[in-house]
Design an enzyme around this catalytic site. Structure first.
Site, PDB file in Angstrom:
ATOM      1  N   HIS A 371      49.992 -57.062 -34.769  1.00 48.11           N
ATOM      2  CA  HIS A 371      49.548 -58.452 -34.615  1.00 48.11           C
ATOM      3  C   HIS A 371      50.594 -59.472 -35.029  1.00 48.11           C
ATOM      4  CE1 HIS A 371      45.215 -57.704 -33.862  1.00 48.11           C
ATOM      5  NE2 HIS A 371      45.430 -56.614 -34.590  1.00 48.11           N
ATOM      6  N   LYS A 562      43.899 -74.111 -37.671  1.00 46.56           N
ATOM      7  CA  LYS A 562      44.454 -72.766 -37.797  1.00 46.56           C
ATOM      8  C   LYS A 562      44.994 -72.656 -39.212  1.00 46.56           C
ATOM      9  CE  LYS A 562      47.122 -73.777 -34.236  1.00 46.56           C
ATOM     10  NZ  LYS A 562      46.931 -72.655 -33.361  1.00 46.56           N
ATOM     11  N   ARG A 563      45.426 -71.473 -39.629  1.00 51.98           N
ATOM     12  CA  ARG A 563      46.013 -71.370 -40.956  1.00 51.98           C
ATOM     13  C   ARG A 563      47.248 -72.269 -41.056  1.00 51.98           C
ATOM     14  NH1 ARG A 563      43.835 -67.511 -44.731  1.00 51.98           N
ATOM     15  NH2 ARG A 563      45.706 -67.970 -45.914  1.00 51.98           N
ATOM     16  N   THR A 672      44.248 -67.152 -30.801  1.00 50.44           N
ATOM     17  CA  THR A 672      42.945 -66.972 -30.148  1.00 50.44           C
ATOM     18  C   THR A 672      42.214 -68.312 -30.125  1.00 50.44           C
ATOM     19  OG1 THR A 672      42.191 -66.143 -32.278  1.00 50.44           O
ATOM     20  CG2 THR A 672      42.545 -64.519 -30.546  1.00 50.44           C
ATOM     21  N   LYS A 676      39.825 -70.405 -27.197  1.00 48.86           N
ATOM     22  CA  LYS A 676      38.511 -71.029 -27.438  1.00 48.86           C
ATOM     23  C   LYS A 676      38.519 -72.481 -26.969  1.00 48.86           C
ATOM     24  CE  LYS A 676      38.184 -67.983 -31.375  1.00 48.86           C
ATOM     25  NZ  LYS A 676      38.515 -67.832 -32.796  1.00 48.86           N
TER      26      LYS A 676
HETATM   27  C1  GL2 Z   1      47.527 -62.601 -36.182  1.00 46.94           C
HETATM   28  C2  GL2 Z   1      48.487 -63.436 -35.347  1.00 46.94           C
HETATM   29  O1  GL2 Z   1      49.227 -64.268 -36.165  1.00 46.94           O
HETATM   30  C3  GL2 Z   1      47.795 -64.219 -34.236  1.00 46.94           C
HETATM   31  O2  GL2 Z   1      48.758 -64.771 -33.386  1.00 46.94           O
HETATM   32  C4  GL2 Z   1      46.878 -63.312 -33.430  1.00 46.94           C
HETATM   33  O3  GL2 Z   1      46.167 -64.051 -32.468  1.00 46.94           O
HETATM   34  C5  GL2 Z   1      45.913 -62.595 -34.351  1.00 46.94           C
HETATM   35  C6  GL2 Z   1      45.035 -61.626 -33.607  1.00 46.94           C
HETATM   36  O4  GL2 Z   1      45.783 -60.749 -32.844  1.00 46.94           O
HETATM   37  O5  GL2 Z   1      46.647 -61.848 -35.341  1.00 46.94           O
HETATM   38  N1  GL2 Z   1      48.262 -61.708 -37.043  1.00 46.94           N
HETATM   39  C7  GL2 Z   1      47.922 -61.862 -38.333  1.00 46.94           C
HETATM   40  O6  GL2 Z   1      48.349 -61.220 -39.291  1.00 46.94           O
HETATM   41  N2  GL2 Z   1      46.999 -62.830 -38.422  1.00 46.94           N
HETATM   42  C8  GL2 Z   1      46.729 -63.329 -37.195  1.00 46.94           C
HETATM   43  O7  GL2 Z   1      45.931 -64.210 -36.964  1.00 46.94           O
HETATM   44  N3  GL2 Z   1      46.408 -63.213 -39.584  1.00 46.94           N
END
Ligand code: GL2
Length: 827
Positions: A371, A562-563, A672, A676
């Site tokens: 991810h 988002k974060r 994601t 949305k």
């Molecule tokens: C993440 C990615 O940063 C993000 O781009 C991705 O959409 C999501 C789900 O695949 O995974 N990887 C990660 O460690 N986090 C994410 O959100 N926390």
């Protein structure tokens, strides 16, 4: 279980659900209120009522849940075990009412008892057992699996405290513990009798087993893993899958003799120690911390899950050689990868298989999803720590590595550089296990989460592996559940869609394509615009009620939720806002020439991430200046509601006009939130990064505001040598904005408060904010121009909705099934 024969006809089952009528619902609700909560309707508190309502919904789902479990056990069809350290579930009541189709009945039933169901919905504290996208993705996936009747179990950790509750104190983030269990959790079913014992520490020893030399692990201590089961109802298909989250408890509650001798804290030490394992979610997002407790959490939940699957899900006498025909363990990032040596250990040490047989099984039973692309986010565990905590697993990892490197040598010769690069054991800066490599070696498949991400994973992150294992790498682009993020979050748009194309799109999101011709119909556009206005009103009410914040009337709603991470570049948006403000306050721009905008931010920063916290402080500081300067005439508003979570997302996203997806190209694996927003009719301003690329391809360039460098351009600029100060010098707007921040204009004249942000951008700027600023500003001007033509904007928004059906997590599940799992639905 007793051996007494079953004779009563009711006991022969299956159990009957309560009657699906208003009366049936009222009856069940009152039963729960009286017999479970122990209160009368007249004296019940709101919390009693919420709990009784939740229990009633549960009761309706129960018969199917029990039946599905029985059936799956009987059929032994191949299923998915989704192993994830995070599930960011969001509120359960709304979703379960929707899935079970009980919404109207429940609303009417409660109304007839004098209760407004919407007031009870608000009482639920969402289980925030995840950090962000990765955890929410897991929640979307289990929803889709249930909706598609795929046999599956989600396994994870029941954190006593989920992601922290964020507040702002003088504009700065403060963290409070998330006490989501304080008022009781009606959605879970603890099963202490099914607890597993999970061991740690100690040493290994070899012994002679009837002439065969074997190894065994002699652990030093253990804890109990108690499963808590959650229902995962499919959408109106009568299917209920299971999410099983593990809670840690002490093996021997406490030592009574020690207690009696007066050493109270010593007596409960083991208890405290054990329950620490599932006490709290690590709040780091994307960057692992490498802490011992974290490794304990990881091993704790995967060991319990594997044991649970082998002992309780398999039919008696199941031949483990056939395991790959019965299960695939999907590793959600590297967090559960210690499951690989654990399965090997169980097969070899406990079940007596020989190594080669066990490896053959193991490498078919796992698949790994990566991810991230940030190198610092790829988890490694020091050999020292891993060996201390899990000595047998370290031996197994060494052997897997030895055999793997042998086969690399066979193929590539003694290319020592390559061998070193591919070794599961890294040597620098300390000897450690590279979990992503272990997962890649062991996994039957490795996938990235968007096309661009999967390509970069193959070409840049793991190129040697991609060459060595042709065919192992694949892509599955992420998706989001349309049930929660469209049907539930956006009832007005859902009704409009159903009125236009009929129902059924909730489980067949490609059908949104049928909306496309309606984009040309003025009446439909008017109705669509009305929906957006309605959603803005809802958000305005919500933010007023929740935080006392005021959304501007008639404003373009520009949202970045988002974060907080430097690579996501909230700073670009801050610089944009400061540029607009600087124009007005310097008198160069008339406020009346500015497109009225409300900027909404939502973001948590990891508590130890100092720069991210500074940026939060700056956003709040800019907000309090801009929002209160009369020269702005109320045309710019910067709102930052604290504690952004799934519940707030469900309100914010449907109201947005503009979705900010502005990470540096090559850094956001997928995103994601971007999906949305587009599905709810927001237009995206974004870089060519992650799934933005696919969104833009689908919605078309005319309906997407693209800006910024591409990933190859980013790489080229790095290679050439990036000097951010040159961009500062070369762009007057940028210079003015940065200078205004540096001047102390947002910190009561104190120039030092935000100096670290300014100098970081000027002299380091790892994520190339300054390089993309010019192009971003240009794109924002295009946004203003486009927004001036409301009708054309609405048309684009409709096309975004119509063309984004691809981003349903049901489609992601189909891709996983076809490319990785090979698990047909079982009806
Ligand atoms: C993440 C990615 O940063 C993000 O781009 C991705 O959409 C999501 C789900 O695949 O995974 N990887 C990660 O460690 N986090 C994410 O959100 N926390």
């Amino acid at each position: 279980m007793s051996d007494t024969p079953v004779s009563h006809p009711l006991a022969l089952g299956p159990v009957a659900p309560p009657a699906s009528t208003v009366d049936g619902f009222v009856q069940e609700f009152l039963n729960n209120l009286n017999f479970r909560q122990g209160v009368a309707l007249s004296t019940s508190s709101d919390n009693d009522r919420y709990l009784a309502l939740a229990e009633t919904v549960r009761d309706y789902l129960m018969a199917r849940w029990l039946e599905d479990q029985r059936r799956q056990h009987e059929r032994q069809a191949k299923g998915v075990c989704y192993l994830s350290a995070e599930y960011l579930l969001g509120r359960q009541l709304d979703n379960n009412l929707l899935a079970s189709g009980l919404n109207e009945i429940a609303t009417e039933a409660l109304a007839s008892c004098g209760i407004d169901i919407d007031e009870l919905r608000r009482l639920e504290v969402e289980p925030g057992l995840g950090n962000g996208g990765l955890g929410r993705l897991a929640a979307c996936f289990v929803d889709s699996l249930a909706t598609m009747s795929v046999p599956s179990i989600g396994y994870g950790i029941r954190y006593e405290f989920g992601i922290f509750r964020q507040t702002f104190v003088e504009g700065q983030q403060a963290e409070q513990p998330d006490q989501w269990l304080a008022m009781g959790s009606p959605w879970e079913f603890p099963h202490p009798e099914a607890a597993q014992t999970i061991s740690f520490g100690g040493h290994t020893e070899s012994y002679d087993d009837d002439g065969t030399q074997r190894t065994r692990w002699v652990p030093a201590w253990d804890v109990q893993a108690v499963p808590y089961n959650y229902m995962v109802p499919g959408y109106r298909n009568g299917r209920v899958n299971t999410l099983r989250l593990w809670s840690a408890e002490a093996t021997n509650a406490f030592d009574l003799r020690t207690f009696n001798s007066g050493e109270y804290s010593e007596a409960v030490r083991a208890q405290t120690f054990a329950s620490n394992i599932s006490k709290v979610l690590y709040p780091e997002d994307s960057t692992p911390q490498g802490k011992e407790l974290r490794l304990q959490q990881q091993y704790f939940f995967v060991a319990a899950s594997i044991r649970d699957f082998l002992d309780r899900q398999l039919a008696e006498g199941f031949d483990l050689k056939n395991l790959p025909e019965r299960v695939i363990f999907q590793l959600n990032d590297t967090h559960p990868v210690i499951a690989v040596p654990e399965l090997m250990r169980v097969l070899v040490d406990e079940r007596g298989l020989d190594w080669a047989e066990a490896w053959e099984i193991t490498r078919q039973c796992f698949a790994y999803t990566c991810h991230t692309l940030l190198p610092e986010a790829l988890e490694v565990w020091s050999v020292d720590l891993l060996g201390r905590l899990l000595p047998r697993h370290l031996e197994i990892i060494y052997r897997i590595n030895e055999e793997f490197l042998l086969s690399v040598r066979e193929q590539f010769g003694d290319d020592e550089m390559r061998i070193r690069n591919m070794s599961i054991i890294g040597e620098h800066p300390e000897r450690s296990v590279r979990m992503a490599y272990l997962a890649t070696v062991a996994g039957a498949k490795v996938n990235g989460v968007a096309e661009l991400h999967s390509q970069l994973l193959r070409d840049k992150v793991l190129p040697d592996f991609a060459e060595f294992f042709p065919g192992k790498f694949t892509n599955v682009t992420n998706g989001v559940t349309p049930r929660r993020f469209l049907r539930l979050a956006n009832p007005a748009l859902s009704s409009l869609i159903s009125d236009t194309i009929g129902s059924g799109w909730e489980t067949d999101l490609d059908r949104l394509k049928e909306l496309e011709p309606h984009a040309e119909n003025p009446a439909f556009r008017a109705a669509f615009a009305e929906v957006k206005a309605h959603n803005k009103d809802r958000l305005r009410d919500e933010l007023m009620l929740r935080d006392g914040l005021v959304v501007g009337e008639g404003h373009l709603l520009d949202v970045m939720v988002k974060r907080l991470h430097e690579y996501k570049r909230q700073m670009l948006q801050v610089l944009h806002i400061v540029t607009l403000y600087e124009g007005v306050q310097s008198g160069r721009v008339k406020a009346s020439d500015i497109t009225p905008r409300t900027f909404i931010f939502g973001a948590k920063a990891a508590p130890g991430y100092a720069m991210a916290k500074r940026i939060i402080h700056l956003i709040n500081a800019v907000g309090s200046v801009v929002n209160n300067d009369p020269r702005v005439e109320g045309r710019l508003k910067v709102l930052f509601p604290p504690n952004y979570n799934v519940t707030l997302a469900e309100r914010v996203i449907p109201a947005a006009d503009l979705s900010e997806q502005i990470s540096l190209a090559g850094k956001e694996a997928s995103g994601t939130g971007n999906m949305k927003f587009a599905l709810n009719g927001a237009l995206t301003i974004g870089t060519d990064d992650g799934a933005n690329v696919e969104i833009r391809e689908l919605v078309g360039d005319d309906n997407f505001f693209l800006f910024g460098m591409t990933e190859p351009e980013v790489a080229a600029l790095w290679a050439k040598g990036y000097r951010p100060s040159e961009f500062y010098q070369g762009n007057e707007d940028l210079r003015r904005a940065m200078d205004l921040i540096a001047s102390g204009a947002f910190s009561g004249g104190d120039r030092s408060t935000f100096e670290p942000i300014v100098s970081n951008l000027l002299y380091d700027d790892r994520f190339m904010v300054l390089a993309d600023y010019g192009s971003y500003l240009q794109a924002q001007r295009t946004v203003d121009a486009a927004y001036a033509d409301q009708d054309a904007w609405t048309r684009s928004a409709i096309l975004n909705v119509a063309r984004c059906g691809f981003f349903s997590s049901d489609r992601s599940m189909r891709d996983y099934i076809e490319r990785i799992w090979h698990t047909p639905p079982s009806l």
